[in-house]
Write a protein that holds these residues in place. Structure first.
Motif, PDB file in Angstrom:
ATOM      1  N   ASP A   1     -15.604 -28.792  26.107  1.00  0.00           N
ATOM      2  CA  ASP A   1     -15.578 -27.347  26.342  1.00  0.00           C
ATOM      3  C   ASP A   1     -16.441 -26.540  25.385  1.00  0.00           C
ATOM      4  OD1 ASP A   1     -13.255 -24.621  26.402  1.00  0.00           O
ATOM      5  OD2 ASP A   1     -14.698 -25.207  27.931  1.00  0.00           O
ATOM      6  N   PRO A   2     -17.711 -26.930  25.129  1.00  0.00           N
ATOM      7  CA  PRO A   2     -18.568 -26.049  24.331  1.00  0.00           C
ATOM      8  C   PRO A   2     -18.936 -24.816  25.144  1.00  0.00           C
ATOM      9  CG  PRO A   2     -19.848 -27.872  25.173  1.00  0.00           C
ATOM     10  CD  PRO A   2     -18.420 -28.125  25.572  1.00  0.00           C
ATOM     11  N   GLY A   3     -18.515 -23.691  24.680  1.00  0.00           N
ATOM     12  CA  GLY A   3     -18.790 -22.459  25.406  1.00  0.00           C
ATOM     13  C   GLY A   3     -17.679 -22.070  26.349  1.00  0.00           C
ATOM     14  N   GLY A   4     -16.996 -23.052  26.916  1.00  0.00           N
ATOM     15  CA  GLY A   4     -15.865 -22.780  27.788  1.00  0.00           C
ATOM     16  C   GLY A   4     -16.173 -21.763  28.866  1.00  0.00           C
ATOM     17  N   MET A   5     -15.292 -20.789  28.989  1.00  0.00           N
ATOM     18  CA  MET A   5     -15.444 -19.757  30.011  1.00  0.00           C
ATOM     19  C   MET A   5     -16.636 -18.854  29.734  1.00  0.00           C
ATOM     20  SD  MET A   5     -13.091 -20.397  32.157  1.00  0.00           S
ATOM     21  CE  MET A   5     -13.059 -18.883  33.115  1.00  0.00           C
ATOM     22  N   ARG A   6     -17.217 -18.949  28.539  1.00  0.00           N
ATOM     23  CA  ARG A   6     -18.346 -18.080  28.206  1.00  0.00           C
ATOM     24  C   ARG A   6     -19.647 -18.554  28.822  1.00  0.00           C
ATOM     25  NH1 ARG A   6     -18.995 -17.753  22.043  1.00  0.00           N
ATOM     26  NH2 ARG A   6     -18.546 -19.969  22.193  1.00  0.00           N
ATOM     27  N   PHE A   7     -19.675 -19.768  29.367  1.00  0.00           N
ATOM     28  CA  PHE A   7     -20.943 -20.343  29.821  1.00  0.00           C
ATOM     29  C   PHE A   7     -21.684 -19.441  30.800  1.00  0.00           C
ATOM     30  CE2 PHE A   7     -23.301 -22.852  32.959  1.00  0.00           C
ATOM     31  CZ  PHE A   7     -24.253 -23.439  32.138  1.00  0.00           C
ATOM     32  N   PRO A   8     -21.089 -19.012  31.917  1.00  0.00           N
ATOM     33  CA  PRO A   8     -21.870 -18.190  32.856  1.00  0.00           C
ATOM     34  C   PRO A   8     -22.377 -16.899  32.227  1.00  0.00           C
ATOM     35  CG  PRO A   8     -19.836 -18.976  33.878  1.00  0.00           C
ATOM     36  CD  PRO A   8     -19.723 -19.252  32.408  1.00  0.00           C
ATOM     37  N   ALA A   9     -21.499 -16.194  31.511  1.00  0.00           N
ATOM     38  CA  ALA A   9     -21.910 -14.927  30.909  1.00  0.00           C
ATOM     39  C   ALA A   9     -22.965 -15.137  29.835  1.00  0.00           C
ATOM     40  CB  ALA A   9     -20.694 -14.210  30.322  1.00  0.00           C
ATOM     41  N   ALA A  10     -22.807 -16.218  29.040  1.00  0.00           N
ATOM     42  CA  ALA A  10     -23.763 -16.480  27.966  1.00  0.00           C
ATOM     43  C   ALA A  10     -25.146 -16.778  28.525  1.00  0.00           C
ATOM     44  CB  ALA A  10     -23.272 -17.644  27.106  1.00  0.00           C
ATOM     45  N   VAL A  11     -25.215 -17.577  29.583  1.00  0.00           N
ATOM     46  CA  VAL A  11     -26.511 -17.908  30.164  1.00  0.00           C
ATOM     47  C   VAL A  11     -27.116 -16.685  30.845  1.00  0.00           C
ATOM     48  CG1 VAL A  11     -27.725 -19.362  31.825  1.00  0.00           C
ATOM     49  CG2 VAL A  11     -25.906 -20.334  30.422  1.00  0.00           C
TER      50      VAL A  11
ATOM     51  N   LEU B   1     -29.435 -20.252  22.943  1.00  0.00           N
ATOM     52  CA  LEU B   1     -28.340 -21.155  23.291  1.00  0.00           C
ATOM     53  C   LEU B   1     -27.405 -21.448  22.121  1.00  0.00           C
ATOM     54  CD1 LEU B   1     -30.311 -23.764  25.436  1.00  0.00           C
ATOM     55  CD2 LEU B   1     -29.088 -21.731  26.199  1.00  0.00           C
ATOM     56  N   THR B   2     -27.719 -20.925  20.947  1.00  0.00           N
ATOM     57  CA  THR B   2     -26.955 -21.273  19.753  1.00  0.00           C
ATOM     58  C   THR B   2     -25.488 -20.883  19.862  1.00  0.00           C
ATOM     59  OG1 THR B   2     -28.913 -21.011  18.382  1.00  0.00           O
ATOM     60  CG2 THR B   2     -26.795 -20.967  17.262  1.00  0.00           C
TER      61      THR B   2
ATOM     62  N   HIS C   1     -33.480 -15.727  19.453  1.00  0.00           N
ATOM     63  CA  HIS C   1     -33.769 -17.125  19.785  1.00  0.00           C
ATOM     64  C   HIS C   1     -32.744 -18.054  19.152  1.00  0.00           C
ATOM     65  CE1 HIS C   1     -35.722 -21.024  19.974  1.00  0.00           C
ATOM     66  NE2 HIS C   1     -36.641 -20.531  20.788  1.00  0.00           N
ATOM     67  N   GLY C   2     -32.564 -17.954  17.842  1.00  0.00           N
ATOM     68  CA  GLY C   2     -31.563 -18.752  17.143  1.00  0.00           C
ATOM     69  C   GLY C   2     -32.043 -20.100  16.649  1.00  0.00           C
ATOM     70  N   ARG C   3     -33.151 -20.614  17.201  1.00  0.00           N
ATOM     71  CA  ARG C   3     -33.639 -21.941  16.799  1.00  0.00           C
ATOM     72  C   ARG C   3     -35.169 -21.948  16.752  1.00  0.00           C
ATOM     73  NH1 ARG C   3     -29.751 -26.105  17.417  1.00  0.00           N
ATOM     74  NH2 ARG C   3     -27.809 -25.395  18.340  1.00  0.00           N
ATOM     75  N   VAL C   4     -35.750 -21.015  16.040  1.00  0.00           N
ATOM     76  CA  VAL C   4     -37.211 -20.970  15.927  1.00  0.00           C
ATOM     77  C   VAL C   4     -37.643 -22.083  14.989  1.00  0.00           C
ATOM     78  CG1 VAL C   4     -39.210 -19.565  15.342  1.00  0.00           C
ATOM     79  CG2 VAL C   4     -37.158 -18.478  16.277  1.00  0.00           C
ATOM     80  N   ARG C   5     -38.303 -23.071  15.533  1.00  0.00           N
ATOM     81  CA  ARG C   5     -38.736 -24.236  14.770  1.00  0.00           C
ATOM     82  C   ARG C   5     -39.863 -24.907  15.533  1.00  0.00           C
ATOM     83  NH1 ARG C   5     -33.275 -27.079  14.056  1.00  0.00           N
ATOM     84  NH2 ARG C   5     -34.511 -28.829  13.309  1.00  0.00           N
ATOM     85  N   PRO C   6     -40.686 -25.720  14.873  1.00  0.00           N
ATOM     86  CA  PRO C   6     -41.860 -26.287  15.548  1.00  0.00           C
ATOM     87  C   PRO C   6     -41.543 -27.060  16.822  1.00  0.00           C
ATOM     88  CG  PRO C   6     -42.085 -26.560  13.186  1.00  0.00           C
ATOM     89  CD  PRO C   6     -40.697 -26.023  13.416  1.00  0.00           C
ATOM     90  N   CYS C   7     -40.396 -27.740  16.882  1.00  0.00           N
ATOM     91  CA  CYS C   7     -40.094 -28.522  18.081  1.00  0.00           C
ATOM     92  C   CYS C   7     -39.794 -27.637  19.281  1.00  0.00           C
ATOM     93  CB  CYS C   7     -38.936 -29.479  17.822  1.00  0.00           C
ATOM     94  SG  CYS C   7     -37.368 -28.671  17.440  1.00  0.00           S
ATOM     95  N   ASN C   8     -39.531 -26.348  19.065  1.00  0.00           N
ATOM     96  CA  ASN C   8     -39.276 -25.422  20.162  1.00  0.00           C
ATOM     97  C   ASN C   8     -40.459 -24.499  20.431  1.00  0.00           C
ATOM     98  OD1 ASN C   8     -36.710 -26.379  20.783  1.00  0.00           O
ATOM     99  ND2 ASN C   8     -35.722 -25.058  19.274  1.00  0.00           N
TER     100      ASN C   8
END
Length: 381
Positions: free
Chosen positions: A108-118, A230-231, A198-205
Motif C-alpha cells: 500500500d505505498p500511497g494507498g488511496m492517495r494514488f489517483p489524486a497524487a498522479v 513521485l516522491t 520534481h523531488g528526484r533531480v539527479r543525472p539518472c532522471n
C-alpha cells in the motif's frame, strides 16, 4: 462440424481482440501526439509557462484491461526498464506503462492517495519534460502512463561516464553540456510554474536524446526530465519542495561542469571555494571536454559555475528560483549557438556577467555551504 464452429469462434475472438488492441494503441498515440502538438504551438514552449496548473487538462484514467492489452498482459518481452518501484513496459507508440511492483501495491505505498497524487502531476506538455499522460489501476495493480523515451535516449549519468557501458558513450563538449543544463533547467522551471516539485533531480532522471550519430551524436541533443513528482506517495512523504529541487539541480550542474560525482556533498566542498574565489577554471572537466577555447568560453562557463554556487551554496530561503536559473543558462546556451562555426571576435569580448547579477544577493560568504546529501542519495525509481 463442431470443430469448424469452435475454430470460427476462436478466429472471431482473436480478430476482435487484435482490433481492440490496435484501436487502443491508436487512441493513446493520438492523445500523446495531440498533447505534443499543443506544446509546439504554445508560446511558452521554450521557457517556463506562466500561470498555475488550474488550466491543465486532467489526466485520463485508462481501463486496466486496455493497458493489459497494449502490453500483452504485461508480458516480459515488453519490459524496457526496471526500477525500485516500477517495471516499465512498451505500450502504444511513444507511450510507456510504469507498472508498480505487485508487492509494493500490496504494501500500500500511497494507498488511496494514488489517483489524486498522479492526477496532481498533470502539466501542459513541454519539450524538456517526459510527461505523465494517464493512469490506470485495478485490484493489485497501479500503472502510470508516461511519454516513452525516444530510441537512442541515454541518461546523463551514463553520458558522464558512470555507467557500465560508459566506454561506448562519446564525451560531451562544453557546448553540449551547456545545452543539456539549459534544457533540464527549462523543464524544471516548467514543472515549478505549474506547482509540481520534481523531488528526484539527479543525472539518472535527465534523459538526453541524440539527433544524429557518429562524432556529432550529441551536437543537437534534446534534454528531458523524467520521473517527476513521485516522491510523496511512494515514500510516504509530502515534503518535496521547489527549493530542494533547486539545490539538487545545482548539484547536477556541478557534476556536468566538473565531470565528477556528487559523492554525498564532497564535490561541493571541493568546488565551491574555487568558484567563490573566482577560479572556476580550476574545477572544469578539461580532461574529457578539453580546455576552454578562449576568454569568452571561460566567461560563459564561469557564469554557469556561479549559478551552481547560488543553487548549492545557500539555504532554501536564499536560493534562486528555477525561472532565473533557466534564463541564465538559456542565455549561455544561446551564446554557444552564436559561436558555432567561428570563435567570438575580440571586439565582442566584455566583462558583463549578464543575468547572473540578479543572483549576487544569494551568494554566500565562505564557510556557509549547506549540504543536503540525503536528498540526492535517495534510491532512484
Amino acid at each position: 462440424m463442431h470443430d469448424a464452429v469452435v475454430a470460427a469462434v476462436h478466429h472471431t475472438v482473436v480478430a476482435g481482440a487484435a482490433a481492440a488492441l490496435v484501436a487502443l494503441a491508436v487512441a493513446l498515440a493520438l492523445l500523446w501526439r495531440k498533447r505534443r502538438m499543443a506544446a509546439a504551438r504554445s508560446p511558452a514552449n521554450g521557457a517556463a509557462a506562466s500561470g498555475s496548473s488550474s488550466s491543465t487538462k486532467p489526466l485520463p484514467v485508462i481501463p486496466l484491461a486496455d493497458v493489459e492489452r497494449t502490453t500483452e498482459g504485461f508480458h516480459p518481452s515488453r519490459v524496457i526498464g526496471q526500477g525500485r518501484h516500477f517495471a516499465v513496459y512498451a505500450a502504444a507508440p511513444g507511450i510507456a506503462a510504469k507498472r508498480m511492483h505487485p508487492h509494493l501495491v500490496l504494501g500500500d505505498p500511497g494507498g488511496m492517495r494514488f489517483p489524486a497524487a498522479v492526477r496532481s502531476l498533470a502539466v501542459p506538455p513541454h519539450p524538456n519534460v517526459a510527461a505523465v499522460i494517464g493512469l490506470s489501476e485495478g485490484p493489485g495493480e497501479r500503472v502510470i502512463l508516461v511519454e516513452r523515451a525516444p530510441a537512442g535516449a541515454v541518461s546523463l549519468d551514463r553520458i558522464l561516464g558512470w555507467g557500465d557501458d560508459a566506454h561506448h558513450v562519446p564525451a560531451l563538449s562544453w557546448r553540449q553540456r551547456a545545452a543539456i543544463a539549459a534544457g533540464a533547467a527549462r523543464g524544471l522551471a516548467h514543472l515549478h510554474a505549474h506547482g509540481v516539485a520534481h523531488g528526484r533531480v539527479r543525472p539518472c532522471n535527465v534523459l538526453v536524446n541524440a539527433s544524429s550519430g557518429g562524432a556529432a551524436r550529441w551536437r543537437h541533443a534534446t534534454t528531458r526530465l523524467t520521473d517527476y513528482g513521485l516522491t510523496g506517495f511512494l515514500d510516504r512523504r509530502d515534503d518535496a519542495r521547489a527549493d530542494d529541487d533547486v539545490y539538487m539541480f545545482g548539484a547536477v550542474l556541478l557534476e556536468l561542469l566538473t565531470g565528477r560525482r556528487w559523492d554525498g556533498g564532497r564535490l561541493a566542498d571541493w568546488a565551491l571555494p574555487h568558484i567563490r574565489g573566482g577560479a572556476s577554471i580550476e574545477v572544469f572537466d578539461v580532461v574529457r571536454a578539453g580546455a576552454p577555447a578562449d576568454k569568452e568560453e571561460v566567461r560563459l562557463l564561469a557564469r554557469a559555475a556561479r549559478v551552481a554556487l547560488a543553487c548549492v551554496g545557500n539555504d532554501g530561503r536564499s536560493r534562486p528560483g528555477m525561472a532565473e536559473v533557466s534564463a541564465i543558462l538559456s542565455d549561455v546556451e544561446a551564446a554557444y549557438r552564436r559561436r558555432d562555426g567561428a570563435l567570438v571576435g575580440k571586439e565582442e569580448e566584455h566583462d558583463d556577467d549578464g543575468d547572473e547579477s540578479r543572483l549576487s544577493g544569494c551568494l554566500l560568504c565562505p564557510g556557509r555551504s549547506i549540504h543536503k546529501a540525503d536528498m540526492l542519495l535517495r534510491p532512484p525509481l
